[in-house]
Motif scaffolding. Structure first.
Motif, PDB file in Angstrom:
ATOM      1  N   ALA A 181       0.824  -1.207   0.000  1.00 24.21           N
ATOM      2  CA  ALA A 181       0.000   0.000   0.000  1.00 24.21           C
ATOM      3  C   ALA A 181       0.858   1.256   0.000  1.00 24.21           C
ATOM      4  O   ALA A 181       1.990   1.256   0.497  1.00 24.21           O
ATOM      5  N   VAL A 182       0.312   2.309  -0.559  1.00 19.03           N
ATOM      6  CA  VAL A 182       0.851   3.656  -0.373  1.00 19.03           C
ATOM      7  C   VAL A 182       0.240   4.202   0.909  1.00 19.03           C
ATOM      8  O   VAL A 182      -0.990   4.198   1.067  1.00 19.03           O
ATOM      9  N   VAL A 183       1.081   4.650   1.840  1.00 23.46           N
ATOM     10  CA  VAL A 183       0.579   5.178   3.104  1.00 23.46           C
ATOM     11  C   VAL A 183       1.216   6.529   3.386  1.00 23.46           C
ATOM     12  O   VAL A 183       2.301   6.844   2.885  1.00 23.46           O
ATOM     13  N   THR A 184       0.525   7.324   4.199  1.00 30.02           N
ATOM     14  CA  THR A 184       1.110   8.543   4.741  1.00 30.02           C
ATOM     15  C   THR A 184       1.207   8.394   6.256  1.00 30.02           C
ATOM     16  O   THR A 184       0.383   7.725   6.887  1.00 30.02           O
ATOM     17  N   VAL A 185       2.234   9.019   6.817  1.00 26.27           N
ATOM     18  CA  VAL A 185       2.449   9.003   8.265  1.00 26.27           C
ATOM     19  C   VAL A 185       2.566  10.436   8.748  1.00 26.27           C
ATOM     20  O   VAL A 185       3.432  11.187   8.280  1.00 26.27           O
ATOM     21  N   ASP A 186       1.689  10.827   9.650  1.00 30.47           N
ATOM     22  CA  ASP A 186       1.762  12.131  10.300  1.00 30.47           C
ATOM     23  C   ASP A 186       2.672  11.974  11.509  1.00 30.47           C
ATOM     24  O   ASP A 186       2.304  11.340  12.507  1.00 30.47           O
ATOM     25  N   LEU A 187       3.868  12.526  11.444  1.00 28.94           N
ATOM     26  CA  LEU A 187       4.854  12.317  12.506  1.00 28.94           C
ATOM     27  C   LEU A 187       4.439  12.958  13.822  1.00 28.94           C
ATOM     28  O   LEU A 187       4.814  12.475  14.901  1.00 28.94           O
ATOM     29  N   ASP A 188       3.686  14.035  13.776  1.00 31.12           N
ATOM     30  CA  ASP A 188       3.282  14.714  15.006  1.00 31.12           C
ATOM     31  C   ASP A 188       2.168  13.965  15.727  1.00 31.12           C
ATOM     32  O   ASP A 188       2.178  13.834  16.945  1.00 31.12           O
ATOM     33  N   ARG A 189       1.208  13.465  14.963  1.00 31.84           N
ATOM     34  CA  ARG A 189       0.059  12.800  15.579  1.00 31.84           C
ATOM     35  C   ARG A 189       0.193  11.283  15.604  1.00 31.84           C
ATOM     36  O   ARG A 189      -0.598  10.601  16.260  1.00 31.84           O
ATOM     37  N   GLY A 190       1.188  10.757  14.890  1.00 30.62           N
ATOM     38  CA  GLY A 190       1.359   9.313  14.837  1.00 30.62           C
ATOM     39  C   GLY A 190       0.262   8.609  14.072  1.00 30.62           C
ATOM     40  O   GLY A 190       0.018   7.418  14.277  1.00 30.62           O
ATOM     41  N   VAL A 191      -0.411   9.329  13.188  1.00 26.62           N
ATOM     42  CA  VAL A 191      -1.535   8.770  12.436  1.00 26.62           C
ATOM     43  C   VAL A 191      -1.037   8.227  11.098  1.00 26.62           C
ATOM     44  O   VAL A 191      -0.326   8.915  10.357  1.00 26.62           O
ATOM     45  N   VAL A 192      -1.420   6.984  10.806  1.00 28.92           N
ATOM     46  CA  VAL A 192      -1.080   6.355   9.531  1.00 28.92           C
ATOM     47  C   VAL A 192      -2.352   6.240   8.697  1.00 28.92           C
ATOM     48  O   VAL A 192      -3.371   5.729   9.172  1.00 28.92           O
ATOM     49  N   GLU A 193      -2.296   6.705   7.463  1.00 27.58           N
ATOM     50  CA  GLU A 193      -3.439   6.623   6.567  1.00 27.58           C
ATOM     51  C   GLU A 193      -3.067   5.801   5.344  1.00 27.58           C
ATOM     52  O   GLU A 193      -2.046   6.065   4.697  1.00 27.58           O
ATOM     53  N   VAL A 194      -3.866   4.786   5.051  1.00 25.63           N
ATOM     54  CA  VAL A 194      -3.674   3.994   3.838  1.00 25.63           C
ATOM     55  C   VAL A 194      -4.325   4.744   2.683  1.00 25.63           C
ATOM     56  O   VAL A 194      -5.537   4.944   2.661  1.00 25.63           O
ATOM     57  N   VAL A 195      -3.520   5.163   1.729  1.00 21.38           N
ATOM     58  CA  VAL A 195      -4.003   5.965   0.608  1.00 21.38           C
ATOM     59  C   VAL A 195      -4.504   5.070  -0.527  1.00 21.38           C
ATOM     60  O   VAL A 195      -5.538   5.327  -1.130  1.00 21.38           O
ATOM     61  N   ARG A 196      -3.749   4.005  -0.827  1.00 19.90           N
ATOM     62  CA  ARG A 196      -4.112   3.112  -1.931  1.00 19.90           C
ATOM     63  C   ARG A 196      -3.478   1.755  -1.692  1.00 19.90           C
ATOM     64  O   ARG A 196      -2.303   1.656  -1.324  1.00 19.90           O
ATOM     65  N   GLU A 197      -4.266   0.695  -1.859  1.00 19.65           N
ATOM     66  CA  GLU A 197      -3.760  -0.663  -1.738  1.00 19.65           C
ATOM     67  C   GLU A 197      -3.659  -1.296  -3.116  1.00 19.65           C
ATOM     68  O   GLU A 197      -4.432  -0.975  -4.024  1.00 19.65           O
ATOM     69  N   GLU A 198      -2.713  -2.218  -3.269  1.00 17.43           N
ATOM     70  CA  GLU A 198      -2.601  -2.904  -4.550  1.00 17.43           C
ATOM     71  C   GLU A 198      -3.818  -3.773  -4.825  1.00 17.43           C
ATOM     72  O   GLU A 198      -4.215  -3.963  -5.968  1.00 17.43           O
ATOM     73  N   SER A 199      -4.380  -4.307  -3.777  1.00 21.37           N
ATOM     74  CA  SER A 199      -5.565  -5.139  -3.948  1.00 21.37           C
ATOM     75  C   SER A 199      -6.438  -5.020  -2.712  1.00 21.37           C
ATOM     76  O   SER A 199      -5.938  -4.977  -1.582  1.00 21.37           O
ATOM     77  N   ALA A 200      -7.738  -4.988  -2.937  1.00 24.45           N
ATOM     78  CA  ALA A 200      -8.684  -4.984  -1.818  1.00 24.45           C
ATOM     79  C   ALA A 200      -9.054  -6.397  -1.417  1.00 24.45           C
ATOM     80  O   ALA A 200      -9.851  -6.609  -0.506  1.00 24.45           O
ATOM     81  N   PHE A 201      -8.467  -7.373  -2.077  1.00 23.05           N
ATOM     82  CA  PHE A 201      -8.767  -8.780  -1.813  1.00 23.05           C
ATOM     83  C   PHE A 201      -8.393  -9.130  -0.379  1.00 23.05           C
ATOM     84  O   PHE A 201      -7.282  -8.861   0.065  1.00 23.05           O
ATOM     85  N   GLU A 202      -9.314  -9.735   0.336  1.00 28.82           N
ATOM     86  CA  GLU A 202      -9.051 -10.173   1.704  1.00 28.82           C
ATOM     87  C   GLU A 202      -9.243 -11.678   1.792  1.00 28.82           C
ATOM     88  O   GLU A 202     -10.255 -12.210   1.330  1.00 28.82           O
ATOM     89  N   LEU A 203      -8.274 -12.342   2.369  1.00 29.52           N
ATOM     90  CA  LEU A 203      -8.387 -13.779   2.546  1.00 29.52           C
ATOM     91  C   LEU A 203      -9.410 -14.093   3.627  1.00 29.52           C
ATOM     92  O   LEU A 203      -9.463 -13.407   4.659  1.00 29.52           O
ATOM     93  N   PRO A 204     -10.220 -15.125   3.426  1.00 31.33           N
ATOM     94  CA  PRO A 204     -11.133 -15.559   4.495  1.00 31.33           C
ATOM     95  C   PRO A 204     -10.349 -15.983   5.734  1.00 31.33           C
ATOM     96  O   PRO A 204      -9.154 -16.290   5.665  1.00 31.33           O
ATOM     97  N   ALA A 205     -11.003 -16.016   6.863  1.00 33.53           N
ATOM     98  CA  ALA A 205     -10.360 -16.401   8.119  1.00 33.53           C
ATOM     99  C   ALA A 205      -9.718 -17.775   7.982  1.00 33.53           C
ATOM    100  O   ALA A 205     -10.293 -18.699   7.393  1.00 33.53           O
ATOM    101  N   GLY A 206      -8.507 -17.874   8.503  1.00 27.88           N
ATOM    102  CA  GLY A 206      -7.814 -19.157   8.504  1.00 27.88           C
ATOM    103  C   GLY A 206      -7.037 -19.459   7.245  1.00 27.88           C
ATOM    104  O   GLY A 206      -6.401 -20.508   7.148  1.00 27.88           O
ATOM    105  N   MET A 207      -7.072 -18.543   6.273  1.00 29.52           N
ATOM    106  CA  MET A 207      -6.395 -18.792   5.006  1.00 29.52           C
ATOM    107  C   MET A 207      -5.037 -18.096   4.911  1.00 29.52           C
ATOM    108  O   MET A 207      -4.314 -18.281   3.938  1.00 29.52           O
ATOM    109  N   LEU A 208      -4.703 -17.275   5.889  1.00 27.82           N
ATOM    110  CA  LEU A 208      -3.464 -16.505   5.826  1.00 27.82           C
ATOM    111  C   LEU A 208      -2.289 -17.339   6.321  1.00 27.82           C
ATOM    112  O   LEU A 208      -2.294 -17.832   7.448  1.00 27.82           O
TER     113      LEU A 208
END
Length: 645
Positions: A343-370
């Motif tokens: 993913a492309v992410v931004t990090v706000d160093l002052d607030r410690g906030v991480v924001e995911v800007v764009r992921e390569e895939s929104a695909f999520e593995l079902p539980a137990g498949m990782l």
């Protein structure tokens, strides 16, 4: 075959049904690259398999480059640094003709070419805008003459036609990169190196004064034989920050305005990446001068800050941090994660906030498949420690019969100076969710473990890497993790060479898959592009003096010892590894009477980009393994023609 997650079905490894299809690897997935931040806007490149591999420049989620423009440079064939942004002014290289084009965001204009037509004989990369003066600095590779292409650093007029291809500022070295203008616009820094070195072997950092007609007073600042200097970057007070591996580890240093060069860090960790592509930063500075950087420590990636020479990791999720850029107190980076896609992410160093800007895939593995990767190490035949990552099979819906061990796919990175990280990928999940284990090998020569580890491969390509892979596979078998009779090896490019060399030089593997791999080192030495034309001098031997060594290391000349089937997959437009190498290898294996499949793909180069190619190649490889290992593939895939199968 289907299964309920609450009552696992007993089925042979490799035959499990999986939610990860070959189409998942190319469908809604994009390839993210080169994020940047400017005036608060986040930019990145998206390679879209659904558009034939077209690379699009995106700003805050909105496409900036319309079809048919394809943002890719061909300098060094690997490209990089194909766009730059300053405010609303954008410059980029189009793959089709390699011309530089500019556009103004929001102006409703078509991109305008500012370099001449040249039938791609003039190529540009590593772009940097000087917005105030309306100048563009970049590397130019000139193929218009006879012999090798000529490298230069040039200045383009944003509002001109640059009919001459740009004002030449620096020329003379075999290779040039990283043109970086000082904040006051008066000085230019750059990197240069000469054959037979690669940019991770020996480079020099230079500086010159900029004039209207070119540069003057050029002088070397640091670097030299057996020292790799990378990523020059001016600080606001005029220091020239950079990375140097003079200590044996790539660390931060600064060239002061008084001419001295001082180390800023001295840790036994590795900052930066091999500069296969242009403009791949691993550090940046905040407005108050704090350095933010990424590094690797024993295969683990970190992002953190440098204070008084000490690198301190930030508490962030991620196993590798790439393309690190800083604006104000905001960091943007390309992050590999252990449980989700890159993913492309931004990090706000002052607030410690991480924001995911764009992921390569929104695909999520079902539980137990990782499959949870484990960093592993083993000892090779020379008694040296080798590093890797092991991914066990994982499925909530299936279990293997008692006593059965899974097949293993030994997977090789390219380069061969790249590295593998224990990150989630659909590529890995494709195998592990079907019941195969995967071992990623950081064989000797890989980045991330110091210069000495990388230099294990000098003069030993096709020897050290093969041994490290073979001993790694056996180590996993001896530990009872995998079936020692069902070991596969796969790789692309340099990894494809190691795959072929392992199949001809050892009896460890039962099958192999080579993606655009090198079968004949001598042919590669004679017929490749400038950037790598002398690479093998250090990895194998000087050519043609060392011709005997080339023949000794080339898989094509050792088919008498080949005892394993193989599948070869090759793009017909490959300029790095000519397609005839795969053809010759397939013919030789066929003549030996071993099972072989050979698939060629029109319109594909060194690395597959089209969705239909990615799907067909992966399904063909899975089909081939199933036939060789003797299990029934659950997927309904198009059969592959297997000679002697």
């Amino acid at each position: 075959m289907t299964s309920s997650a609450s009552t696992p079905t007993t089925a042979a490894y490799g035959s499990w049904t999986s939610p990860v299809s070959a189409a998942s690897l190319a469908g809604d997935r994009v390839a993210l690259d080169q994020p940047s931040i400017d005036t608060g806007h986040v930019h990145w490149l998206e390679g879209r398999g659904s558009e034939g591999g077209r690379v699009v420049l995106v700003r805050d989620g909105v496409d900036l480059t319309p079809p048919p423009f394809n943002v890719r440079s061909r300098v060094h064939e690997y490209g990089g640094g194909a766009y730059t942004v300053a405010g609303d002014l954008v410059a980029f290289v189009d793959f089709a003709d390699q011309r530089v084009r500019v556009l103004t965001v929001g102006a409703g204009e078509e991109p305008r070419a500012i370099t001449p037509e040249s039938d791609s004989r003039l190529r540009y990369a590593d772009l940097r805008l000087d917005e105030g003066r309306r100048h563009l600095y970049c590397v130019r590779e000139d193929h218009r003459g006879d012999g090798e292409a000529v490298a230069a650093i040039v200045r383009l007029e944003v509002d001109g036609d640059n009919a001459d291809g740009g004002t030449v500022l620096v020329q003379g070295a075999d290779f040039l990169s990283a043109p970086r203008l000082s904040p006051d616009g008066g000085r230019l820094a750059w990197l240069q190196w000469n054959h037979p070195n690669m940019p991770w072997d020996s480079t020099e950092l230079w500086v010159a004064d900029v004039t209207d007609s070119g540069t003057t007073g050029a002088k070397r600042v640091t670097g030299g034989q057996d020292v790799a200097v990378t990523e020059p970057r001016w600080s606001q007070d005029g220091d020239l920050l950079h990375l140097s591996d003079e200590s044996g580890w790539s660390n931060l240093a600064a060239a002061r305005t008084d001419g001295t060069v001082v180390a800023l860090t001295a840790a036994e960790v590795e900052l930066g990446w091999p500069q296969w592509v242009f403009d791949r930063p691993s550090f940046g500075t905040t407005d108050d001068g704090t350095i933010v950087c990424s590094w690797f420590d024993e295969g683990n990636g970190h992002l953190g800050t440098v204070v008084d020479g000490v690198v301190t990791a930030l508490d962030l999720e991620g196993v590798a941090f790439d393309h690190v850029r800083v604006e104000g107190r905001t960091v943007v980076a390309l992050v590999d994660r252990s449980d989700r896609s890159r993913a492309v992410v931004t990090v706000d160093l002052d607030r410690g906030v991480v924001e995911v800007v764009r992921e390569e895939s929104a695909f999520e593995l079902p539980a137990g498949m990782l499959s949870t990767p484990e960093l592993v190490s083993w000892t090779n035949s020379a008694g040296l420690t080798v590093h890797g990552a092991f991914h066990p099979p994982a499925s909530a819906g299936f279990r293997a019969p008692d006593g059965e061990l899974p097949p293993l796919v030994v997977r090789l990175h390219g380069g061969p100076t790249s590295m593998t990280v224990p990150a989630f990928s659909l590529d890995t999940a494709y195998w592990t969710s079907r019941g195969l284990a995967v071992l990623d090998v950081n064989y000797g020569g890989s980045t991330g473990f110091g210069r000495a580890y990388r230099e294990r491969l000098l003069g030993q390509w096709g020897v050290v890497d093969v041994d490290d892979c073979a001993t790694g596979a056996w180590a996993m078998a001896e530990q009872g993790r995998v079936d020692g009779d069902r070991l596969a090896i796969r790789g692309g490019s340099a990894g494809g060479f190691t795959t072929l060399a392992a199949l001809t030089g050892t009896d460890v593997f039962a099958v192999g898959a080579s993606y655009f791999g090198v079968g004949d080192l001598e042919a590669l030495a004679r017929d490749t592009h400038k950037f790598e034309s002398r690479y093998l001098d250090r990895m194998v031997a000087p050519y043609p003096e060392g011709r005997d060594v080339y023949r000794e290391r080339s898989p094509l000349h050792h088919l008498e010892s080949l005892s394993a089937p193989m599948i070869l997959l090759q793009g017909l437009d490959d300029r790095v590894v000519p397609p005839n190498q795969a053809t010759e290898m397939a013919q030789a294996v066929r003549a030996k009477g071993l099972p072989v499949a050979h698939l060629e793909f029109a319109g594909e180069g060194h690395g597959f980009r089209k969705a239909e190619t990615i799907v067909r190649a992966r399904e063909a490889e899975a089909y081939f393994y199933a036939r060789i290992f003797g299990y029934e593939l659950a997927d309904d895939v198009e059969p592959v023609e297997i000679d002697n199968g």
